[in-house]
Motif scaffolding. Structure first.
Motif, PDB file in Angstrom:
ATOM      1  N   ASP A   1       0.857  -1.184   0.000  1.00  0.00           N
ATOM      2  CA  ASP A   1       0.000   0.000   0.000  1.00  0.00           C
ATOM      3  C   ASP A   1       0.893   1.234   0.000  1.00  0.00           C
ATOM      4  N   VAL A   2       0.364   2.323  -0.530  1.00  0.00           N
ATOM      5  CA  VAL A   2       1.073   3.597  -0.520  1.00  0.00           C
ATOM      6  C   VAL A   2       0.373   4.505   0.486  1.00  0.00           C
ATOM      7  N   VAL A   3       1.129   5.026   1.440  1.00  0.00           N
ATOM      8  CA  VAL A   3       0.585   5.867   2.501  1.00  0.00           C
ATOM      9  C   VAL A   3       1.428   7.127   2.611  1.00  0.00           C
ATOM     10  N   ALA A   4       0.949   8.063   3.407  1.00  0.00           N
ATOM     11  CA  ALA A   4       1.690   9.310   3.595  1.00  0.00           C
ATOM     12  C   ALA A   4       2.235   9.445   5.011  1.00  0.00           C
TER      13      ALA A   4
ATOM     14  N   LEU B   1       9.698   6.298   0.241  1.00  0.00           N
ATOM     15  CA  LEU B   1       9.842   6.596  -1.170  1.00  0.00           C
ATOM     16  C   LEU B   1      10.686   7.853  -1.370  1.00  0.00           C
ATOM     17  N   PRO B   2      11.475   7.908  -2.435  1.00  0.00           N
ATOM     18  CA  PRO B   2      12.181   9.151  -2.735  1.00  0.00           C
ATOM     19  C   PRO B   2      11.187  10.269  -3.032  1.00  0.00           C
ATOM     20  N   ALA B   3      11.593  11.497  -2.830  1.00  0.00           N
ATOM     21  CA  ALA B   3      10.689  12.635  -2.980  1.00  0.00           C
ATOM     22  C   ALA B   3      10.110  12.723  -4.388  1.00  0.00           C
ATOM     23  N   ASP B   4      10.871  12.294  -5.382  1.00  0.00           N
ATOM     24  CA  ASP B   4      10.411  12.394  -6.770  1.00  0.00           C
ATOM     25  C   ASP B   4       9.841  11.079  -7.287  1.00  0.00           C
ATOM     26  N   ALA B   5       9.393  10.212  -6.399  1.00  0.00           N
ATOM     27  CA  ALA B   5       8.880   8.896  -6.813  1.00  0.00           C
ATOM     28  C   ALA B   5       7.730   9.057  -7.793  1.00  0.00           C
TER      29      ALA B   5
ATOM     30  N   LEU C   1       4.504  -1.010   3.455  1.00  0.00           N
ATOM     31  CA  LEU C   1       3.939   0.319   3.254  1.00  0.00           C
ATOM     32  C   LEU C   1       4.965   1.179   2.537  1.00  0.00           C
ATOM     33  N   LEU C   2       4.609   1.705   1.380  1.00  0.00           N
ATOM     34  CA  LEU C   2       5.466   2.641   0.662  1.00  0.00           C
ATOM     35  C   LEU C   2       5.036   4.033   1.090  1.00  0.00           C
ATOM     36  N   VAL C   3       5.938   4.734   1.761  1.00  0.00           N
ATOM     37  CA  VAL C   3       5.575   6.007   2.388  1.00  0.00           C
ATOM     38  C   VAL C   3       5.962   7.164   1.476  1.00  0.00           C
ATOM     39  N   ALA C   4       4.947   7.870   0.994  1.00  0.00           N
ATOM     40  CA  ALA C   4       5.151   9.011   0.099  1.00  0.00           C
ATOM     41  C   ALA C   4       5.350  10.292   0.901  1.00  0.00           C
ATOM     42  N   GLU C   5       5.794  11.334   0.201  1.00  0.00           N
ATOM     43  CA  GLU C   5       6.071  12.619   0.840  1.00  0.00           C
ATOM     44  C   GLU C   5       4.791  13.310   1.294  1.00  0.00           C
TER      45      GLU C   5
ATOM     46  N   ALA D   1       0.497  10.089  -2.266  1.00  0.00           N
ATOM     47  CA  ALA D   1       0.035   8.758  -1.892  1.00  0.00           C
ATOM     48  C   ALA D   1      -1.240   8.387  -2.654  1.00  0.00           C
ATOM     49  N   GLN D   2      -2.173   9.333  -2.756  1.00  0.00           N
ATOM     50  CA  GLN D   2      -3.416   9.049  -3.473  1.00  0.00           C
ATOM     51  C   GLN D   2      -3.157   8.810  -4.954  1.00  0.00           C
ATOM     52  N   ARG D   3      -2.200   9.536  -5.510  1.00  0.00           N
ATOM     53  CA  ARG D   3      -1.885   9.371  -6.931  1.00  0.00           C
ATOM     54  C   ARG D   3      -1.199   8.048  -7.210  1.00  0.00           C
ATOM     55  N   LEU D   4      -0.369   7.581  -6.276  1.00  0.00           N
ATOM     56  CA  LEU D   4       0.439   6.393  -6.505  1.00  0.00           C
ATOM     57  C   LEU D   4      -0.207   5.100  -6.005  1.00  0.00           C
ATOM     58  N   ARG D   5      -1.216   5.225  -5.185  1.00  0.00           N
ATOM     59  CA  ARG D   5      -1.843   4.020  -4.615  1.00  0.00           C
ATOM     60  C   ARG D   5      -2.429   3.103  -5.693  1.00  0.00           C
ATOM     61  N   PRO D   6      -3.167   3.632  -6.671  1.00  0.00           N
ATOM     62  CA  PRO D   6      -3.671   2.734  -7.738  1.00  0.00           C
ATOM     63  C   PRO D   6      -2.556   2.090  -8.554  1.00  0.00           C
ATOM     64  N   VAL D   7      -1.415   2.755  -8.650  1.00  0.00           N
ATOM     65  CA  VAL D   7      -0.277   2.196  -9.377  1.00  0.00           C
ATOM     66  C   VAL D   7       0.215   0.937  -8.672  1.00  0.00           C
TER      67      VAL D   7
END
Length: 521
Positions: free
Chosen positions: A26-29, A141-145, A179-183, A188-194
């Protein structure tokens, strides 16, 4: 579903659990304090960039240097923290898409190793403490993921930890969720479906691996067809039909019956259907080679390496895995899959060099080599596809020729196609999902070599092996747009690399899913 299952030759065999359990992603913030963490270490002008590690772990740069933390892709270093906790620093190199699959796989394998070490030590759950928490991880995740980073990581962590066992022992502890932690929450919302889509690609790959890895004392045609059909029952909208040997005989599947005639375990044909679009939606049809074991028949193979012939249905496995994921993704097109299944064995009833076989569409084939059995069963399925299903496009997948391994090695599949645009679609789909394909020629100056002397066509004429096999199959495609994917090289692996583990690789499954999605757009 027509037909009845035939018992395997080993009724007491321990059955594998299919499909294998995979890591959730999952992608979270929100960063979670106390949860074991991993941080990528990118390369910065030849030196590891340690900033993210320093910020996340709160340690001095001198500590990381003493631990030899490196930006080398997939290199993992354990960073000790206060209170007996730990973190992992994982080299991510220049951050190109393929690198992230390696990073994710390295994380998954490191977590498994720690869990297995704890488990083998005879510890109780109370003793394990922090080690048990490795079942759940977070990765910064890197800032530019972007989408490629998240897709690569998801494929790596889900498939890098894949393992197939036929055993009655209790399942060892395993990595359950990452958990992939976004900036930001927006990221997170943009990358979660990916991540969800990439995990579906991984599911297709893993199911293909499961089926190909299953030993052939269990996996006869009846077992494979029935198992695939039962799997389809759990996917809404995916329909399965199993055709047994009497139906095949009544309908003239001479190639399948010839190849399967030497075995006491009769052949099958699996049909899978997904109707995700209206009557105007494209109709894509897959054919996958389903040889559950290949001795070579009378043209007997050498003993060395024959044990891997349990994976000779890897093309069929890829098709089955792809169909499950296409249906779960709800892609808006029609897709049909045909998997002709047989065991190529040696007995008094085996087909012979010199035989003439009549296929479903009426074409007759002069047999030269009984070890060229894949094209025999696929010729029936292709002819059936053209006459009965009338698709807009045909794609077949097979571990067809050893010549392809010589031409392209063990990590690249070959694409033969009647249309350059279709071959390019396959290549681009593979690039998107981390599978490499190379376009191969269909030279017209070899077409005459496929013509038969005692029959319409020759099964295995002299000439470049993979090319001749593709030209033979083209005879049964009815002039439709068609691509033949020869995966003899990348369908099997002798060692781990990237997200691949030794054994069946599941190669082509996720390319097929992405190809279907591209056609649906």
């Amino acid at each position: 579903m027509s037909g009845s299952a035939t018992p395997t030759s080993n009724a007491d065999a321990i059955l594998p659990v299919i499909p294998s359990a995979l890591v959730e992603v999952d992608v979270v913030a929100r960063w979670r304090d106390g949860l074991p963490a991993a941080v990528p270490v990118p390369d910065g002008d030849g030196e590891p960039e340690l900033g993210s590690c320093l910020e996340t772990f709160g340690v001095d740069a001198a500590v990381l240097r003493a631990l030899d933390v490196s930006s080398e892709v997939g290199q993992v270093r354990t960073v000790p923290l206060s209170g007996g906790r730990f973190g992992w620093a994982i080299g991510s190199g220049d951050g190109t898409p393929g690198r992230w699959r390696t990073v994710g796989a390295a994380l998954a394998r490191t977590a498994r190793s720690r869990l297995e070490d704890s488990d083998e030590g005879g510890n109780t759950p109370e003793d394990l403490g922090e080690a048990l928490d490795v079942e759940y991880l977070q990765f910064r995740l890197p800032a530019d993921a972007d989408e490629e980073v998240v897709s690569g990581l998801t494929l790596g962590v889900t498939l890098g930890d894949y393992r197939f066992r036929v055993t009655q022992r209790a399942a060892p502890p395993r990595l359950r969720k990452v958990l992939l932690v976004a900036e930001t929450e927006e990221s997170a919302q943009r990358l979660r479906p990916v991540a969800r889509k990439a995990r579906e690609w991984a599911s297709a790959t893993a199911l293909a691996r499961d089926l190909a890895n299953t030993p052939s004392n269990i996996k006869d045609p009846a077992w494979l067809a029935t198992t695939a059909a039962k799997t389809a029952e759990h996917v809404p909208g995916l329909r399965a039909t199993v055709r047994e040997e009497k139906w095949l005989a009544d309908h003239g599947f001479g190639g399948v019956l010839a190849v399967g005639g030497g075995s006491s375990r009769p052949p099958r044909l699996l049909e899978l259907h997904w109707d995700g679009g209206d009557s105007d939606a494209p109709h894509l049809l897959f054919v996958g080679k389903g040889i559950t074991f290949d001795t070579g028949g009378i043209s007997l193979k050498p003993a060395e390496g024959m044990e891997m012939m349990r994976t000779d249905m890897a093309g069929g496995g890829a098709v089955i895995g792809a169909m499950s994921s296409i249906a779960r993704l709800g892609l808006p097109l029609r897709v049909t899959a045909l998997v002709p299944m047989a065991e190529n064995h040696v007995s008094g009833s085996a087909y012979r060099p010199g035989d003439v076989v009549r296929h479903y569409d009426g074409t007759t084939t002069e047999v030269a080599n009984t070890d060229a059995e894949g094209r025999m069963v696929m010729a029936d399925a292709l002819g059936y596809a053209v006459r009965e299903h009338r698709p807009d496009m045909l794609v077949d997948v097979a571990t067809l020729t050893g010549a392809m391994k010589v031409a392209l090695g063990l990590r690249t599949g070959g694409v033969f196609s009647s249309e350059q645009s279709l071959a390019e679609r396959v290549r681009q789909a593979g690039e998107r999902v981390g599978e490499s394909w190379w376009p191969m020629p269909l030279p017209e100056d070899h077409v005459a070599d496929v013509r038969g002397t005692n029959a319409d066509v020759r099964q295995a004429p002299e000439g470049p092996g993979a090319v001749m096999a593709a030209l033979f199959l083209r005879e049964f495609t009815g002039g439709l747009p068609w691509a033949h994917l020869d995966i003899a090289g990348p369908a099997r692996a002798e060692k781990n690399y990237d997200e691949v583990v030794a054994g069946a690789t599941g190669f082509a499954a996720r390319t097929l899913v992405q190809l279907a999605e591209g056609l649906a757009d």
